[in-house]
Write an enzyme that holds these catalytic residues in place. Structure first.
Site, PDB file in Angstrom:
ATOM      1  N   PRO A   1     -25.678 -27.237 -13.543  1.00 48.00           N
ATOM      2  CA  PRO A   1     -25.222 -28.286 -12.475  1.00 48.00           C
ATOM      3  C   PRO A   1     -23.752 -28.795 -12.213  1.00 48.00           C
ATOM      4  O   PRO A   1     -23.579 -29.325 -11.178  1.00 48.00           O
ATOM      5  CB  PRO A   1     -25.861 -29.749 -12.929  1.00 48.00           C
ATOM      6  N   GLY A   2     -23.101 -28.245 -12.998  1.00 44.72           N
ATOM      7  CA  GLY A   2     -21.589 -28.445 -12.848  1.00 44.72           C
ATOM      8  C   GLY A   2     -20.919 -27.546 -11.785  1.00 44.72           C
ATOM      9  O   GLY A   2     -20.008 -27.723 -11.406  1.00 44.72           O
TER      10      GLY A   2
ATOM     11  N   GLU B   1     -28.608 -24.907  -8.223  1.00 46.77           N
ATOM     12  CA  GLU B   1     -29.909 -24.182  -8.701  1.00 46.77           C
ATOM     13  C   GLU B   1     -30.792 -25.013  -9.531  1.00 46.77           C
ATOM     14  O   GLU B   1     -30.370 -25.554 -10.602  1.00 46.77           O
ATOM     15  CB  GLU B   1     -29.664 -22.921  -9.377  1.00 46.77           C
TER      16      GLU B   1
ATOM     17  N   GLU C   1     -44.242 -13.899  -8.285  1.00 48.11           N
ATOM     18  CA  GLU C   1     -43.094 -13.181  -9.366  1.00 48.11           C
ATOM     19  C   GLU C   1     -43.941 -12.825 -10.727  1.00 48.11           C
ATOM     20  O   GLU C   1     -43.453 -11.829 -11.310  1.00 48.11           O
ATOM     21  CB  GLU C   1     -41.934 -14.276 -10.000  1.00 48.11           C
TER      22      GLU C   1
ATOM     23  N   ALA D   1     -39.242 -14.361 -13.636  1.00 46.23           N
ATOM     24  CA  ALA D   1     -38.347 -15.571 -12.833  1.00 46.23           C
ATOM     25  C   ALA D   1     -38.065 -14.738 -11.428  1.00 46.23           C
ATOM     26  O   ALA D   1     -38.186 -13.533 -11.404  1.00 46.23           O
ATOM     27  CB  ALA D   1     -37.583 -15.993 -13.529  1.00 46.23           C
TER      28      ALA D   1
ATOM     29  N   ARG E   1     -15.039 -30.434  -4.623  1.00 43.12           N
ATOM     30  CA  ARG E   1     -15.898 -29.469  -5.617  1.00 43.12           C
ATOM     31  C   ARG E   1     -16.470 -28.140  -5.131  1.00 43.12           C
ATOM     32  O   ARG E   1     -16.834 -28.283  -3.879  1.00 43.12           O
ATOM     33  CB  ARG E   1     -17.085 -30.223  -6.310  1.00 43.12           C
TER      34      ARG E   1
ATOM     35  N   LEU F   1     -36.239 -15.970  -7.266  1.00 42.20           N
ATOM     36  CA  LEU F   1     -35.823 -17.143  -6.179  1.00 42.20           C
ATOM     37  C   LEU F   1     -36.749 -17.538  -5.528  1.00 42.20           C
ATOM     38  O   LEU F   1     -37.881 -16.748  -4.936  1.00 42.20           O
ATOM     39  CB  LEU F   1     -34.956 -16.256  -5.320  1.00 42.20           C
TER      40      LEU F   1
END
Length: 219
Positions: A130-131, A135, A108, A91, A52, A93
């Protein structure tokens, strides 16, 4: 009703770590902000090898600012991958090594909205995709707001230089989500979570420093 499965108690519904045998891991692309990794693993000891590719992401925080009237702040920002102006919440990182999560959120909020908050709570923890990405995003509710003094404000550049601000009632924000007018995941989840938490006067929300075991640094 016959044939209807019994509902699982809410306290028993919880995502959990699921270690699998990792056979190899290779960085196949190194980007400015995140990398792409190719992992080969087995679902079971006797299972076939699976490969994957996914984005290796440092994680992020998002903030739903709420004023004393119960209004929330949305920011309009251009997002090139989808070619749209999106109404979002502040938002960013978590790319400062060792930085506390809520400290990053406060940074932020100041940089994107020129605001500071006196009260912080966790609204929700989510995986953005999630696939295809590691993150993890923590969404905070920020209240007791004050403005950052003009001489201390961050100079916004590039897409952030075009940011527009709009205060909106929580009810109108929920209506916009349900009507399909808002698409940013942190905004959508944050708005719906805040609406759910409002029924209990926000008393059931987790504290700002609640454990976050799903963040990459904690896994």
């Amino acid at each position: 009703m016959p044939g209807t499965p019994e509902a699982t108690p809410a306290k028993e519904v919880s995502d959990a770590p699921s270690p699998r045998r990792l056979l190899s891991s290779e960085k196949v692309y190194e980007g400015r902000i995140w990398d792409v990794v190719s992992d080969t693993f087995q679902l079971s000891e006797t299972g076939d090898a699976l490969t994957r590719d996914y984005i290796d992401h440092p994680g992020a925080v998002a903030i739903l600012p709420m004023n004393d009237q119960g209004q929330i702040l949305l920011l309009k920002q251009y997002r090139h991958p989808v070619g749209m102006d999106l109404w979002e919440v502040p938002a960013g990182l978590l790319d400062v090594e060792g930085e506390d999560f809520v400290v990053g959120a406060a940074r932020e909020l100041a940089e994107e909205a020129d605001l500071a908050a006196g009260t912080w709570n966790v609204l929700a923890d989510v995986f953005n995709s999630p696939g295809s990405s590691s993150e993890a995003i923590r969404i905070y509710l920020a209240r007791d707001l004050t403005e950052v003094p003009h001489h201390e404000r961050h100079e916004r550049t590039d897409e952030e230089a075009e940011i527009e601000f709009h205060w909106i009632s929580l009810d109108d924000a929920v209506a916009s989500v349900l009507a399909g007018r808002l698409h940013n995941p942190s905004a959508v989840v944050g708005i719906l979570a805040a609406a759910a938490a409002r029924a209990g006067g926000y008393e059931d929300l987790r504290p700002a420093d609640a454990p976050w075991p799903a963040h990459p640094s904690q896994r």
